[in-house]
Design a protein around this motif. Structure first.
Motif, short mmCIF file in Angstrom:
data_model
loop_
_atom_site.label_atom_id
_atom_site.label_comp_id
_atom_site.label_asym_id
_atom_site.label_seq_id
_atom_site.Cartn_x
_atom_site.Cartn_y
_atom_site.Cartn_z
N GLN A 1 68.04 116.36 -63.86
CA GLN A 1 67.90 116.43 -62.41
C GLN A 1 67.60 115.08 -61.79
N LEU A 2 66.80 114.26 -62.45
CA LEU A 2 66.45 112.96 -61.87
C LEU A 2 67.70 112.09 -61.72
N LEU A 3 68.50 112.01 -62.78
CA LEU A 3 69.70 111.20 -62.73
C LEU A 3 70.70 111.76 -61.72
N GLN A 4 70.87 113.07 -61.72
CA GLN A 4 71.84 113.68 -60.81
C GLN A 4 71.41 113.54 -59.35
N PHE A 5 70.10 113.61 -59.10
CA PHE A 5 69.60 113.45 -57.74
C PHE A 5 69.93 112.04 -57.23
N ALA A 6 69.62 111.04 -58.05
CA ALA A 6 69.90 109.65 -57.65
C ALA A 6 71.40 109.44 -57.46
N LEU A 7 72.22 110.05 -58.34
CA LEU A 7 73.67 109.85 -58.30
C LEU A 7 74.29 110.50 -57.08
N HIS B 1 72.88 111.89 -54.32
CA HIS B 1 72.29 111.66 -53.00
C HIS B 1 72.16 110.17 -52.67
N ASN B 2 72.58 109.31 -53.60
CA ASN B 2 72.49 107.86 -53.38
C ASN B 2 71.06 107.49 -52.97
N ARG B 3 70.10 107.96 -53.75
CA ARG B 3 68.68 107.74 -53.45
C ARG B 3 67.99 107.08 -54.63
N VAL B 4 67.11 106.13 -54.32
CA VAL B 4 66.29 105.49 -55.35
C VAL B 4 65.18 106.46 -55.76
N VAL B 5 64.93 106.56 -57.06
CA VAL B 5 63.82 107.36 -57.58
C VAL B 5 62.82 106.41 -58.22
N CYS B 6 61.58 106.41 -57.72
CA CYS B 6 60.53 105.54 -58.25
C CYS B 6 59.32 106.39 -58.61
N LEU B 7 58.94 106.38 -59.87
CA LEU B 7 57.79 107.15 -60.35
C LEU B 7 56.74 106.18 -60.89
N ASP B 8 55.59 106.10 -60.19
CA ASP B 8 54.53 105.19 -60.63
C ASP B 8 53.69 105.81 -61.74
N SER B 9 53.65 107.14 -61.77
CA SER B 9 52.88 107.83 -62.81
C SER B 9 53.67 109.05 -63.26
N LYS C 1 82.07 101.57 -51.49
CA LYS C 1 80.94 102.32 -50.94
C LYS C 1 80.73 103.64 -51.64
N ALA C 2 81.09 103.71 -52.90
CA ALA C 2 80.90 104.93 -53.70
C ALA C 2 79.91 104.64 -54.81
N VAL C 3 79.05 105.61 -55.11
CA VAL C 3 78.09 105.46 -56.20
C VAL C 3 78.84 105.64 -57.52
N GLU C 4 78.85 104.61 -58.36
CA GLU C 4 79.62 104.65 -59.60
C GLU C 4 78.75 104.44 -60.84
N GLY C 5 77.44 104.42 -60.66
CA GLY C 5 76.57 104.27 -61.82
C GLY C 5 75.12 104.20 -61.42
N LEU C 6 74.25 104.07 -62.42
CA LEU C 6 72.81 103.98 -62.21
C LEU C 6 72.24 102.91 -63.13
N ARG D 1 81.60 111.45 -54.11
CA ARG D 1 80.57 112.46 -54.34
C ARG D 1 79.33 112.26 -53.47
N SER D 2 79.04 111.02 -53.08
CA SER D 2 77.84 110.77 -52.28
C SER D 2 78.09 110.94 -50.78
N ARG D 3 79.31 111.29 -50.41
CA ARG D 3 79.68 111.47 -49.01
C ARG D 3 79.84 112.96 -48.70
N PRO D 4 80.07 113.36 -47.44
CA PRO D 4 80.08 114.79 -47.09
C PRO D 4 81.24 115.56 -47.72
N PHE D 5 80.97 116.83 -48.01
CA PHE D 5 82.00 117.79 -48.40
C PHE D 5 81.95 118.92 -47.38
N ILE D 6 83.02 119.08 -46.60
CA ILE D 6 83.02 120.03 -45.49
C ILE D 6 84.18 121.01 -45.67
N VAL D 7 83.91 122.28 -45.38
CA VAL D 7 84.91 123.35 -45.53
C VAL D 7 85.22 123.94 -44.17
N GLN D 8 86.50 124.11 -43.86
CA GLN D 8 86.92 124.79 -42.64
C GLN D 8 88.00 125.82 -42.98
#
Length: 505
Positions: free
Chosen positions: A87-93, A95-103, A134-139, A244-251
């Protein structure tokens, strides 16, 4: 960028040195190795890892790691089969979000992707790497057995990693121009099938087609009966690709009248029509950079088809009430259960749009063509229903499994899901019985003396006969469609007691 660092000028000097060193790397392996060594030096961490998206199937792979001063790819046997469940890796991938855990002792994230050590890992930083597209291609990930506040490293390590991605692509292009390029390794399809379920030959062919189009700009046309999972397949293409880090919209194109659908897709400007009291962006703008699924495209009005064709050809739209066009970058995936080629012949669908949409068609198989997938899906839906209802998982009687295996499922996977969820609700004991399923009486085998294996043989016989009838008795075409060698198909004629007269029905 260096606000949270104790010695920003010293760090900036070291970072500049890393950029200079990496720009001089002569090959990809040296570049990646120097990058991880540099991340370890900059962050002071004992562990650094580089995860990259595998080019063919879009799965996350551990490229290499730097641990306790040694650069080493970990033994494949010690690595997870895939990282879809991390989940940690997939969340960062995603959502294009940094994950920082101090403890990490109080973290809710599982960290099975970290190598086991005598003393536990305490601090972790995971930074998405964004390419020039502008695409997330790694961590890039770094971890320490000490308590370190690493959030100040995130921006600089992300910039350094993105630079490395660009250098890797440059080295690959140079290698191809020199004739030294080697084909990228093709890994086996992972068990998740891009989030889709099923291991039948029909579904494996579907996964193979999806893998071919993940990283291409082609427009995809998903065809198949109602309930076969066209939206799930579209989501798989989006999640597995570079958007994958950009919107997916259904109509759903059948859900609105013509005028409403046009304003929904293209947007409008204030005063464009009665009630337009403000500017409103359409779905093309909302999906910019990502993916727009146009479901039931066969029901789109002819006038809108011409406008959609212009979007596909020129990559630009003009909102209602506006005199100017503007560019958009949207991947279009179309889906339909209707025969578009027939609609073209009937004059109900534009021929030029059809050929533009059908650039890469994927036919999703009906559930009756997927053999043993029916029972696997039924068990999966039952387990999910039990989890939703917060009750113990149910068992399956052979009679219940046999009745499902013998049913044709005109509503396909959607119908199966509804039937199983209703059965779980009706089941007051711990075992699902035939009576819990509201199947038509004439749709299931009436001979209750047959065991599960005998009923499955009946289903297999029906599938083979249906396929032969569809192909006018052509055994070669039928074997290919069923995913069998022709010799195996001929063997099954005898085992299933199939005669030429059976094809006349």
């Amino acid at each position: 960028m260096f606000t949270y660092l104790p010695q920003p000028l010293v760090y900036a000097e070291a970072l500049l040195g890393q950029f200079t060193r990496l720009s001089q790397a002569a090959d990809g392996a040296a570049l990646v190795g120097d990058f991880l060594r540099g991340v370890a030096q900059l962050s002071g961490c004992e562990l650094t890892q580089l995860y990259l998206l595998e080019a063919t199937h879009g799965g996350l792979e551990l490229s290499v790691e730097y641990l306790n001063g040694v650069l080493q790819p970990r033994d494949v046997a010690d690595l997870p089969a895939d990282y879809n469940g991390e989940q940690l890796l997939q969340f960062a991938l995603h959502h294009n979000r940094v994950v920082c855990l101090d403890s990490m002792s109080g973290s809710l994230y599982e960290t099975g992707f970290l190598p086991p050590q005598a003393s536990p890992w305490q601090s972790l930083l995971c930074v998405p790497l964004v390419s020039q597209r502008k695409a997330v291609e790694g961590l890039v990930l770094c971890a320490s057995r000490r308590y370190i506040d690493m959030k100040g490293f995130a921006d600089s390590l992300g910039s350094l990693g993105s630079f490395v991605l660009g250098q890797l692509q440059l080295l690959q292009r140079l290698g191809r121009s020199n004739g030294n390029a080697r084909p990228a390794p093709v890994s086996a399809l992972n068990a998740s099938g891009y989030g889709m379920l099923g291991n039948s030959p029909a579904m494996r062919r579907t996964y193979s087609l999806i893998s071919k189009v993940l990283h291409s700009p082609y427009t995809v046309l998903l065809r198949g009966e109602t309930g076969t999972g066209k939206e799930v397949a579209a989501r798989a293409i989006h999640d597995g690709g570079s958007r994958r880090s950009r919107p997916f919209i259904v109509q759903n194109c059948a859900a609105f009248a013509e005028s409403l659908l046009e304003s929904e897709l293209f947007g409008y400007r204030k005063g464009a029509f009665t009630g337009a009291d403000r500017d409103r962006a359409g779905l093309f703008d909302a999906a910019n950079g990502g993916t727009l699924l146009l479901d039931e495209i066969g029901d789109m009005p002819m006038s809108l088809q011409a406008k959609l064709l212009r979007v596909l050809q020129e990559g630009e739209i003009r909102p209602l009430g506006c005199n100017e066009t503007h560019k958009i970058d949207v991947r279009i995936i179309a889906a339909t259960h209707r025969d578009l080629a027939l609609l073209v012949r009937q004059g109900k669908f534009r021929e030029d749009l059809y050929y533009r949409l059908a650039q890469f068609p994927i036919e999703l198989p009906a559930l009756r063509q997927r053999g043993g997938d029916i029972l696997d899906l039924a068990r999966y839906f039952a387990d999910k229903a039990c989890e939703c209802l917060q009750r113990d998982h149910v068992r399956w009687s052979e009679a219940a499994l046999g009745s499902l295996a013998a049913y044709a499922f005109p509503g396909n996977v959607r119908e199966l899901k509804g039937l199983v969820e209703r059965a779980v609700l009706l089941c007051e004991g711990g075992e699902l019985q035939t009576g819990h399923f509201s199947l038509p009486l004439d749709a299931i085998t009436q001979d209750s003396s047959l065991h599960l294996r005998e009923r499955l043989v009946q289903v297999e016989r029906s599938l083979v006969i249906d396929c032969l009838r569809k192909n006018n008795g052509n055994q070669t075409l039928s074997a290919r469609e069923l995913g069998l060698p022709r010799r195996t198909l001929l063997y099954r004629f005898g085992r299933l007691n199939i005669n030429p007269g059976d094809l006349d029905g």
